[in-house]
Write an enzyme that holds these catalytic residues in place. Structure first.
Site, short mmCIF file in Angstrom:
data_model
loop_
_atom_site.label_atom_id
_atom_site.label_comp_id
_atom_site.label_asym_id
_atom_site.label_seq_id
_atom_site.Cartn_x
_atom_site.Cartn_y
_atom_site.Cartn_z
N LYS A 175 0.85 -1.20 0.00
CA LYS A 175 0.00 0.00 0.00
C LYS A 175 0.88 1.25 0.00
CE LYS A 175 -1.98 -1.41 3.78
NZ LYS A 175 -2.85 -1.67 4.94
N THR A 206 -8.79 9.97 7.63
CA THR A 206 -8.46 8.69 6.99
C THR A 206 -8.27 7.58 8.01
OG1 THR A 206 -6.14 9.36 7.07
CG2 THR A 206 -7.31 9.77 4.98
N GLY A 208 -8.70 4.31 9.67
CA GLY A 208 -9.33 3.05 9.28
C GLY A 208 -9.12 2.62 7.84
N THR A 209 -8.27 3.34 7.10
CA THR A 209 -8.12 2.98 5.67
C THR A 209 -7.59 1.56 5.47
OG1 THR A 209 -5.95 4.03 5.73
CG2 THR A 209 -7.73 5.31 4.78
N GLY A 210 -6.57 1.20 6.28
CA GLY A 210 -5.96 -0.11 6.10
C GLY A 210 -6.92 -1.25 6.42
N CYS A 211 -7.64 -1.12 7.54
CA CYS A 211 -8.62 -2.15 7.94
C CYS A 211 -9.71 -2.27 6.87
CB CYS A 211 -9.28 -1.77 9.26
SG CYS A 211 -8.13 -1.46 10.61
N1 LIG Z 1 -5.40 10.37 0.90
C1 LIG Z 1 -5.70 9.27 0.22
N2 LIG Z 1 -6.45 9.32 -0.89
C2 LIG Z 1 -6.77 8.21 -1.58
N3 LIG Z 1 -6.37 6.97 -1.21
C3 LIG Z 1 -5.61 6.85 -0.10
C4 LIG Z 1 -5.24 7.97 0.68
N4 LIG Z 1 -4.50 7.52 1.77
C5 LIG Z 1 -4.45 6.17 1.65
N5 LIG Z 1 -5.08 5.75 0.52
C6 LIG Z 1 -5.29 4.37 0.10
O1 LIG Z 1 -5.92 3.70 1.20
C7 LIG Z 1 -5.51 2.34 1.27
C8 LIG Z 1 -4.88 2.08 2.63
O2 LIG Z 1 -3.54 2.55 2.56
P1 LIG Z 1 -2.69 3.10 3.73
O3 LIG Z 1 -1.27 3.15 3.22
O4 LIG Z 1 -3.29 4.36 4.26
O5 LIG Z 1 -2.91 1.94 4.78
P2 LIG Z 1 -2.56 1.90 6.28
O6 LIG Z 1 -1.33 2.70 6.51
O7 LIG Z 1 -2.57 0.48 6.69
O8 LIG Z 1 -3.72 2.65 6.96
P3 LIG Z 1 -3.52 3.61 8.20
O9 LIG Z 1 -2.65 4.73 7.68
O10 LIG Z 1 -4.93 4.02 8.46
O11 LIG Z 1 -2.88 2.81 9.28
C9 LIG Z 1 -4.56 2.16 0.08
O12 LIG Z 1 -5.30 1.68 -1.01
C10 LIG Z 1 -4.02 3.55 -0.16
O13 LIG Z 1 -3.52 3.73 -1.47
C1 LIG Z 2 -8.03 -1.88 16.94
C2 LIG Z 2 -7.31 -1.29 15.79
N1 LIG Z 2 -6.93 -2.08 14.75
C3 LIG Z 2 -6.27 -1.54 13.70
C4 LIG Z 2 -5.95 -0.20 13.65
C5 LIG Z 2 -5.19 0.37 12.48
O1 LIG Z 2 -6.08 1.11 11.72
P1 LIG Z 2 -5.93 1.49 10.20
O2 LIG Z 2 -7.04 0.85 9.44
O3 LIG Z 2 -6.07 2.97 10.22
O4 LIG Z 2 -4.60 1.02 9.72
C6 LIG Z 2 -6.37 0.60 14.74
N2 LIG Z 2 -6.09 1.93 14.76
N3 LIG Z 2 -7.04 0.04 15.79
#
Ligand SMILES: Nc1ncnc2c1ncn2[C@@H]1O[C@H](COP(=O)(O)OP(=O)(O)OP(=O)(O)O)[C@@H](O)[C@H]1O
Ligand SMILES: Cc1ncc(COP(=O)(O)O)c(N)n1
Length: 265
Positions: A175, A206, A208-211
Site C-alpha cells: 500500500k 483517513t 481506518g483505511t488499512g482495515c
Molecule cells: N489520501 C488518500 N487518498 C486516496 N487513497 C488513499 C489515501 N490515503 C491512503 N489511501 C489508500 O488507502 C488504502 C490504505 O492505505 P494506507 O497506506 O493508508 O494503509 P494503512 O497505513 O494500513 O492505513 P492507516 O494509515 O490508516 O494505518 C490504500 O489503497 C491507499 O492507497
Molecule cells: C483496533 C485497531 N486495529 C487496527 C488499527 C489500524 O487502523 P488502520 O485501518 O487505520 O490502519 C487501529 N487503529 N485500531
C-alpha cells in the site's frame, strides 16, 4: 432466502468505531456479506490516538474462532490487530486448518504511532502468519518492520513486494498510501503485476483505511471473485470511503463506510 457469504474478521476493537473490528464489520455490511468477529484485544481509542489496550486470553480467541467456523462456516477470513506473538501463532494455526482464503493485514502501529503489535511478535508474523495468507496487505511502515526494504518511491514497491512474498503469502498488496502523489498500490503474486492507482483525496479524515481495504478484499474473495478483481473492487470502495471521510472528535476522523449506501450529506 439464501444467506450471503460469511466473512470472519480476527482483530481488535476500536472504541471510536473508525478502525479495527468496527471498520471491518461496517465494510462487510456495505459490500453485502455477513460479517462475523473474533476479538483479539480491546482498545480505548478515539480520533486522537490509543489511550489503552488490553489483550484477550488465547483460549478466548480460539473459542470464538471455533464457535464461528465449526457451526456457521466462513467464505473468507481477515486478520488485523493481533497484539502478541502468542496470538499471532494461535491465529496462524487456526487459519491453516480453515478452507477459506485469508487476508492478512499485518497491523503494527495505529495512525498516531501507538503500538498494536509487540516487537517480539514480528518474527511470528514473518514465519507463521504470512505463510498462511492468500493476500497480505502491508503499508510502507509494516514493510520496513518486516523486511529490510525502505520504500521512498513507486519503483521501490517492487522490491518490497518481492521481500514480503519471500515469507510465503500467495499475493501481496504493497500500500503506497503514505507516499505523495496519487494513491498507488502494487498487487502481485510474483508473476502478475497490477498497479492500482487512485487520485489522492486531500482529506485528513483517513482513520481506518488499512482495515477497510483488507476487509473489502476479504468480502470480495468471499463472493468468489479472483484476487485481482477482489483487490480492484476493494480499492475503489476504500477510495470512495476516503473521499467522504468526516470530522469526528478533535483529531483524525474516520472514512465513511456507508458512502456507497447513503445519499450524499
Ligand atoms: N489520501 C488518500 N487518498 C486516496 N487513497 C488513499 C489515501 N490515503 C491512503 N489511501 C489508500 O488507502 C488504502 C490504505 O492505505 P494506507 O497506506 O493508508 O494503509 P494503512 O497505513 O494500513 O492505513 P492507516 O494509515 O490508516 O494505518 C490504500 O489503497 C491507499 O492507497
Ligand atoms: C483496533 C485497531 N486495529 C487496527 C488499527 C489500524 O487502523 P488502520 O485501518 O487505520 O490502519 C487501529 N487503529 N485500531
Amino acid at each position: 432466502m439464501s444467506a450471503p457469504p460469511g466473512v470472519l474478521t480476527v482483530a481488535g476493537s476500536d472504541s471510536g468505531g473508525g478502525a479495527g473490528i468496527q471498520a471491518d464489520l461496517k465494510t462487510m455490511l456495505a459490500l453485502g456479506v455477513h460479517g462475523m468477529s473474533v476479538l483479539t484485544a480491546v482498545t480505548a481509542q478515539n480520533s486522537l490516538g490509543v489511550q489503552g489496550a488490553w489483550e484477550l486470553p488465547v483460549e478466548a480467541v480460539r473459542a470464538q474462532y471455533r464457535s464461528v467456523v465449526d457451526d456457521i462456516g466462513v467464505q473468507a477470513v481477515k486478520t488485523g490487530m493481533l497484539s502478541s506473538a502468542e496470538l499471532v501463532e494461535a491465529v496462524a494455526d487456526l487459519i491453516s486448518g480453515t478452507d477459506a482464503p485469508a487476508v492478512v493485514d499485518p497491523v503494527g502501529v495505529s495512525k498516531h504511532g501507538d503500538p498494536l503489535l509487540a516487537a517480539s511478535a514480528l518474527d511470528s508474523v514473518r514465519t507463521k502468519l504470512l505463510p498462511v495468507a492468500t493476500v497480505a496487505t502491508p503499508n510502507l511502515d509494516e514493510v520496513a518492520q518486516l523486511t529490510d526494504v525502505r520504500v521512498g518511491s513507486e519503483p521501490d514497491m517492487r522490491r518490497a513486494a518481492r521481500a514480503v512474498l519471500a515469507f510465503g503469502p500467495r499475493w501481496v498488496v504493497i500500500k503506497g498510501g503514505h507516499l505523495s502523489g496519487d494513491a498507488v498500490d502494487l498487487l502481485t503474486d510474483g508473476s502478475e503485476e497490477h498497479w492500482l492507482r487512485a487520485p489522492r483525496h486531500d482529506n485528513r479524515h483517513t482513520h481506518g483505511t488499512g482495515c477497510t481495504l483488507a476487509s473489502a478484499i476479504a468480502s470480495e474473495l468471499a463472493k468468489g471473485r479472483p484476487v485481482p478483481e477482489a483487490v480492484t473492487t476493494a480499492k475503489a470502495y476504500v477510495t470512495g470511503a476516503i473521499a467522504s471521510g468526516f470530522a469526528l472528535g478533535e483529531g483524525i476522523g474516520p472514512v465513511d463506510h456507508a458512502w456507497n449506501l447513503n445519499p450524499p450529506r
